[in-house]
Design a protein around this motif. Structure first.
Motif, short mmCIF file in Angstrom:
data_model
loop_
_atom_site.label_atom_id
_atom_site.label_comp_id
_atom_site.label_asym_id
_atom_site.label_seq_id
_atom_site.Cartn_x
_atom_site.Cartn_y
_atom_site.Cartn_z
N THR A 23 0.82 -1.22 0.00
CA THR A 23 0.00 0.00 0.00
C THR A 23 0.85 1.27 0.00
O THR A 23 0.30 2.37 -0.12
N LEU A 24 2.18 1.13 0.14
CA LEU A 24 3.03 2.32 0.24
C LEU A 24 3.29 2.93 -1.14
O LEU A 24 3.46 2.22 -2.13
N ALA A 25 3.36 4.26 -1.17
CA ALA A 25 3.55 5.00 -2.42
C ALA A 25 4.83 5.82 -2.35
O ALA A 25 5.30 6.18 -1.26
N PRO A 26 5.43 6.14 -3.52
CA PRO A 26 6.66 6.95 -3.54
C PRO A 26 6.48 8.26 -2.78
O PRO A 26 5.44 8.92 -2.88
N GLY A 27 7.50 8.62 -1.99
CA GLY A 27 7.49 9.86 -1.24
C GLY A 27 6.94 9.75 0.16
O GLY A 27 7.13 10.68 0.98
N GLN A 28 6.26 8.67 0.49
CA GLN A 28 5.72 8.53 1.84
C GLN A 28 6.84 8.31 2.84
O GLN A 28 7.87 7.73 2.54
N ARG A 29 6.59 8.77 4.06
CA ARG A 29 7.59 8.71 5.13
C ARG A 29 6.97 8.07 6.37
O ARG A 29 5.82 8.35 6.71
N ILE A 30 7.77 7.22 7.02
CA ILE A 30 7.33 6.57 8.25
C ILE A 30 8.43 6.71 9.29
O ILE A 30 9.59 6.37 9.03
N ASP A 31 8.08 7.21 10.46
CA ASP A 31 9.04 7.33 11.56
C ASP A 31 9.00 6.05 12.40
O ASP A 31 7.94 5.51 12.69
N GLY A 32 10.19 5.61 12.81
CA GLY A 32 10.28 4.42 13.64
C GLY A 32 9.93 4.72 15.09
O GLY A 32 9.90 5.89 15.50
N PRO A 33 9.64 3.69 15.88
CA PRO A 33 9.70 2.28 15.51
C PRO A 33 8.46 1.83 14.74
O PRO A 33 7.36 2.33 14.98
N ALA A 34 8.68 0.90 13.82
CA ALA A 34 7.57 0.39 13.02
C ALA A 34 8.01 -0.90 12.32
O ALA A 34 9.20 -1.24 12.29
N VAL A 35 7.02 -1.60 11.77
CA VAL A 35 7.26 -2.81 10.98
C VAL A 35 6.57 -2.62 9.64
O VAL A 35 5.42 -2.14 9.58
N VAL A 36 7.27 -2.96 8.56
CA VAL A 36 6.66 -2.99 7.23
C VAL A 36 6.71 -4.44 6.76
O VAL A 36 7.78 -5.03 6.66
N GLN A 37 5.56 -5.02 6.50
CA GLN A 37 5.51 -6.42 6.11
C GLN A 37 5.08 -6.56 4.65
O GLN A 37 4.37 -5.72 4.11
N GLU A 38 5.57 -7.63 4.03
CA GLU A 38 5.16 -7.97 2.68
C GLU A 38 5.09 -9.49 2.58
O GLU A 38 5.31 -10.20 3.58
N ALA A 39 4.83 -10.00 1.40
CA ALA A 39 4.56 -11.43 1.27
C ALA A 39 5.70 -12.30 1.76
O ALA A 39 5.47 -13.31 2.41
N THR A 40 6.95 -11.94 1.43
CA THR A 40 8.06 -12.85 1.72
C THR A 40 9.09 -12.27 2.68
O THR A 40 10.16 -12.85 2.85
N SER A 41 8.79 -11.13 3.31
CA SER A 41 9.77 -10.53 4.21
C SER A 41 9.09 -9.50 5.09
O SER A 41 7.93 -9.13 4.87
N SER A 42 9.84 -9.05 6.10
CA SER A 42 9.37 -7.96 6.98
C SER A 42 10.55 -7.07 7.32
O SER A 42 11.68 -7.55 7.48
N VAL A 43 10.28 -5.77 7.43
CA VAL A 43 11.29 -4.79 7.78
C VAL A 43 11.00 -4.28 9.18
O VAL A 43 9.86 -3.90 9.48
#
Length: 686
Positions: A642-662
Motif C-alpha cells: 500500500t506504500l507509495a513513492p514519497g511517503q515517510r514513516i518514523d520508527g519504531p515500526a514494521v513494514v511487512q510484505e509477502a516474503t519478508s518484513s522490515v
C-alpha cells in the motif's frame, strides 16, 4: 512470460518471471533436497508459468558447493605427471591458524590410491622433454575403469604452457572409456601454481557427474512442459553461461546462487544514486555479504570452498562474498560450557524451524523473531503459511531458556543478538578488513530474513542508510535478470615487462579474444550486439609473489603504450599498498580477457498508482525492539503493497510484505523511493 529466473537456496526455492511489459511475478516454495528440480517445478506451478512462451530460463543454485561441503561427489581419480601426485595433498606450507593445536589441512577429495601418475614431462616454456607414455597411460586407464572410478581429473605439469599431452590423454580416455566424466586442467584454467590448478581441476571432476545429472533432469523436465527457449546457468563470477558450458565446467557455478543478489544490488546503484553499496542477503541457511564500489562488483581471482583454513582452493574469478552460517533456519543451542550458540547447523527446508509446524523441534532465529513480535504469525509467505507460536515457545523454552535459566523473551533476544553479531562480523570482513569504511556505504538488505536484521546490523556498524529493494525475498532470482553472459579467460606467460616483450602479449590477447568470442557464440548464438571485451596484464615487481591486474589501454598493447601501462601499474600499487617503486623491474606473469554481453533488456515496470497521502498502518503489534527493554512496544505495522513513492514513516515500526518484513527503530526514518525501494535513514545506536 518472457524470462524466468530460479534460485535454489538451502530452505526456499525462489522464482521470478518478467513479461514483455516489464511486469514481474514471483513465487517461493520450500526447497526439495531429495530432488532439487522438483522444487523448481513446484515454483513454476505456483507461478502459473506458461513455459512455451518463455525465451530464457536463468538458474542459480548451491548444488555444486553443497556437493563439496557434504563430500557426496563422484568417486574421482587424479592423473598427473610422474613424481607429482602428492602435490594435491601437500598443498601450501602456510599454517592459517598457528595457535590452533588441532589444526588440520584440507582432506583431499581424491585419496592417494586414486592419485595416479603417467610418464611425460613438459617444461615451463612449453617444450616437451619426455613424450607421453601411451602404453602406460592405456594400462592405467583400464585399471581405473576396473576400480569403480566415475570421474577423472587430468592435471599434467606445465600443461598451461603446452596442453598437447593432456589433449592426447583425453582422446585416449574417450576411446577406451567414453562414459567417464573427464576434466582436463587446461580447459578449466591455463595458469601456473600447480597446487591451485590441481585443486580446481579435482573440484570440477568431483562435482561434474552430480551437476550433470541434475542439469539433464531439469532440462528434460522443462522440455516436457514445453520449454523451447534457452536455459542459462549463473556463474560464480556474476555472469551467465549455457547449460552445455555448465556441464563441462560446473566448478564455475560454485557460488551461482548468492552472487545473483550482488549483481542485482549493483544494478540498483544508478537508480538510487548510490555508487557504494554493501549487499546483505540473509536467507534460511546462511547470510552473505559483499561490496559494490562505484557501481562495480568486487571480484576475486580465487576462493576457498569450505573456508580459508581447511577449504579447497578454486582459482577462478568469483564475486567476493563472505558467508556465515546465520540464517532464519539456523539452530540455537547451548554448548557444554553453557554458552549460547547460533548455527552453523540449520533446520533447512525439512523439518524447518519449529514454528513451521513441519516436525522441527529445535529453536531457530525465525522462532525467536516470531516470539519477539517481529514476524506476524498469520502473514508469513503472504498468508500461505501460518506460523505456530506455541511450537516456537516450546522449542526455545526447552533448548535455550531452561538450560540458561532465562525467561522466554530473554532467550529469544539472546538468539537474535548473537545472530546479529555474527552477521556484523561478516559485513566487517568485506569492508573494514578491506580498508573500507562501512559508514561510506549503504546496506542493501535482501533475502527473506535480511530486512528483519539489517537495521540492527547497520546500527552496530554506524551505517547511515539501509535500502530494502522491491521483492527482497526473491532478490537473488530477480538479480539474475540483470546479469550478463560472461567468460573470463587467462593465460600464464612469464617475461620481463619491457617494450621488446610487449608484442608477445598482444598476440596472446588476440588469441584469447577469439576464444572468448567463440565461447560467447556457443552460449547465446550470434550476439545481437557487440560484446564488451576487456584485457588485463598481470604485473608485479620482480621478487613479489602476487600480481595486480592492470587494464590494457583501448588502443591496444604495443611498444607505444608500454609506458602508459607501466605508469598505471605503479599508480595502482600506490593505491593498494601505499607505495610504489618506479625504478624497479616489472614482470608480466600473464594476461586475462573478460568478455561480456547483456541479455535481452526488459522494459522497466511502471510504478503502480497508489494513494499519495500519509501511510496508514494495518494493525498495531507488540514488538520487542533491538537495544530496548524486555517489554514489548506497540508498533504500527504497514503493508508494503500500500506504500507509495514519497511517503515517510518514523520508527519504531514494521513494514511487512509477502516474503519478508522490515523492522526499524526509534530515530530511524523510512522513505519510499520512486522505484518503491524502502530507504531507511538510520538513527544513532541506542
Amino acid at each position: 512470460m518472457k524470462q524466468i529466473a530460479a534460485d535454489i537456496g538451502g530452505t526456499f526455492t525462489d522464482l521470478t518471471a518478467v513479461d514483455e511489459h516489464g511486469v514481474f511475478s514471483t513465487a517461493k516454495t520450500l526447497t526439495t533436497p531429495h530432488d532439487h528440480a522438483q522444487g523448481v517445478l513446484d515454483g513454476l506451478d505456483k507461478l502459473g508459468a506458461h513455459l512455451p512462451d518463455a525465451e530464457l530460463f536463468l538458474h542459480g543454485s548451491t548444488i555444486a558447493i553443497n556437493t563439496v561441503l557434504q563430500r557426496v561427489g563422484a568417486t574421482t581419480a587424479l592423473i598427473t605427471t610422474a613424481g607429482f601426485r602428492d602435490v594435491y595433498e601437500i598443498g601450501r606450507g602456510n599454517r592459517s591458524e598457528p595457535y590452533h593445536l588441532f589444526f588440520g589441512k584440507p582432506v583431499p577429495l581424491v585419496p592417494r590410491r586414486l592419485r595416479r601418475e603417467v610418464r611425460e614431462r613438459v617444461l615451463a616454456d612449453g617444450t616437451v622433454r619426455t613424450p607421453l607414455d601411451v602404453a602406460g597411460a592405456t594400462e592405467l586407464i583400464e585399471e581405473l575403469r576396473a576400480s569403480g572410478v566415475q570421474s577423472i581429473a587430468v592435471c599434467l605439469l606445465h600443461s598451461y604452457a603446452n596442453p598437447d599431452h593432456e589433449l592426447e590423454l583425453g582422446r585416449l580416455i574417450e576411446r577406451l572409456w567414453p562414459e567417464a566424466y573427464v576434466t582436463l586442467s587446461h580447459q578449466i584454467m591455463r595458469e601456473y601454481r600447480e597446487y591451485e590448478r590441481t585443486s580446481t581441476t579435482v573440484l570440477n571432476a568431483y562435482v561434474g557427474p552430480v551437476v550433470s545429472r541434475y542439469l539433464d533432469s531439469l532440462t528434460d523436465r522443462l522440455a516436457h512442459r514445453g520449454f523451447r527457449g534457452r536455459l542459462l546457468i549463473m556463474q560464480s563470477n556474476g555472469g551467465i553461461m549455457s547449460v552445455e558450458s555448465a556441464r563441462r565446467s560446473p566448478v564455475r557455478m560454485m557460488e551461482s546462487g548468492p552472487v545473483a543478489g550482488v549483481i542485482g544490488a549493483a544494478a540498483l546503484a544508478d537508480g538510487l544514486g548510490m555508487s557504494r553499496l554493501i549487499p546483505f542477503d540473509m536467507g534460511g541457511t546462511t547470510a552473505k555479504t559483499s561490496l559494490v564500489k562505484d557501481g562495480e562488483v568486487d571480484i576475486s581471482p580465487g576462493y576457498f570452498i569450505g573456508g580459508y583454513a581447511t577449504g579447497h582452493p578454486m582459482s577462478l574469478p568469483v564475486v567476493n562474498i563472505v558467508e556465515v552460517g546465520a540464517g532464519g533456519g539456523s539452530i540455537a543451542w547451548v554448548d557444554a560450557a553453557g554458552a549460547l550458540k547460533v548455527g552453523p547447523r540449520s533446520a533447512g527446508a525439512a523439518p524447518g524451524p519449529a514454528c513451521y509446524g513441519l516436525g522441527g523441534d529445535r529453536p531457530t532465529v525465525t522462532d525467536a523473531n516470531l516470539i519477539l513480535g517481529r514476524l506476524g504469525a498469520s502473514r508469513f509467505l503472504g498468508g500461505e503459511m501460518s506460523l505456530d507460536r506455541a511450537a516456537a515457545e516450546a522449542a526455545i523454552q526447552e533448548h535455550v531458556a531452561k538450560p540458561l535459566g532465562l525467561d522466554l523473551i530473554a532467550a529469544a533476544r539472546g538468539i537474535v543478538t548473537i545472530a546479529d553479531a555474527q552477521m556484523s562480523l561478516a559485513v566487517r570482513a568485506v569492508s573494514v578488513e578491506k580498508g573500507e569504511d562501512p559508514r561510506e556505504f549503504a546496506l542493501v538488505a535482501t533475502g527473506g530474513a535480511g530486512p528483519l536484521h539489517a537495521v540492527s546490523i547497520a546500527r552496530e556498524l554506524n551505517v547511515g542508510t539501509v535500502v530494502i529493494p522491491v521483492l527482497p525475498g526473491q532478490f537473488s532470482a530477480k538479480g539474475m535478470l540483470s546479469s550478463q553472459v560472461r567468460h573470463d579467460l587467462t593465460r600464464t606467460q612469464l617475461a620481463v615487462f619491457e617494450p621488446a616483450t610487449v608484442e608477445q602479449y598482444a598476440v596472446t590477447l588476440k588469441d584469447l579474444a577469439a576464444e572468448a568470442a567463440d565461447r560467447l557464440r556457443a552460449d547465446v548464438g550470434t550476439p545481437a550486439q557487440p560484446p564488451t571485451v576487456q584485457h588485463f596484464l598481470e604485473l608485479r615487481y620482480r621478487g613479489q609473489e602476487f600480481t595486480i591486474a592492470v587494464p590494457v589501454p583501448e588502443e591496444g598493447l604495443s611498444a607505444a603504450t608500454h609506458s602508459a601501462v607501466r605508469a598505471e601499474f605503479d599508480a595502482m600499487h600506490e593505491r593498494l599498498y601505499g607505495h610504489q617503486a618506479p625504478e624497479e623491474t616489472v614482470e608480466a606473469i600473464g594476461v586475462r580477457t573478460v568478455i561480456s554481453m547483456p541479455l535481452a533488456t526488459i522494459p522497466a515496470e511502471a510504478a503502480p498508482d497508489r494513494p499519495r497521502g500519509a501511510a496508514q498502518p494495518v494493525e498495531t503489534r507488540p514488538v520487542v525492539l533491538h537495544g530496548g527493554g524486555p517489554d514489548p512496544v506497540p508498533c504500527p505495522v504497514y503493508d508494503r503493497e500500500t506504500l507509495a513513492p514519497g511517503q515517510r514513516i518514523d520508527g519504531p515500526a514494521v513494514v511487512q510484505e509477502a516474503t519478508s518484513s522490515v523492522v526499524f527503530y526509534q530515530g530511524d526514518v523510512l522513505t519510499v523511493a520512486a522505484d518503491l525501494s524502502l530507504v531507511i535513514a538510520v538513527g544513532s545506536p541506542a
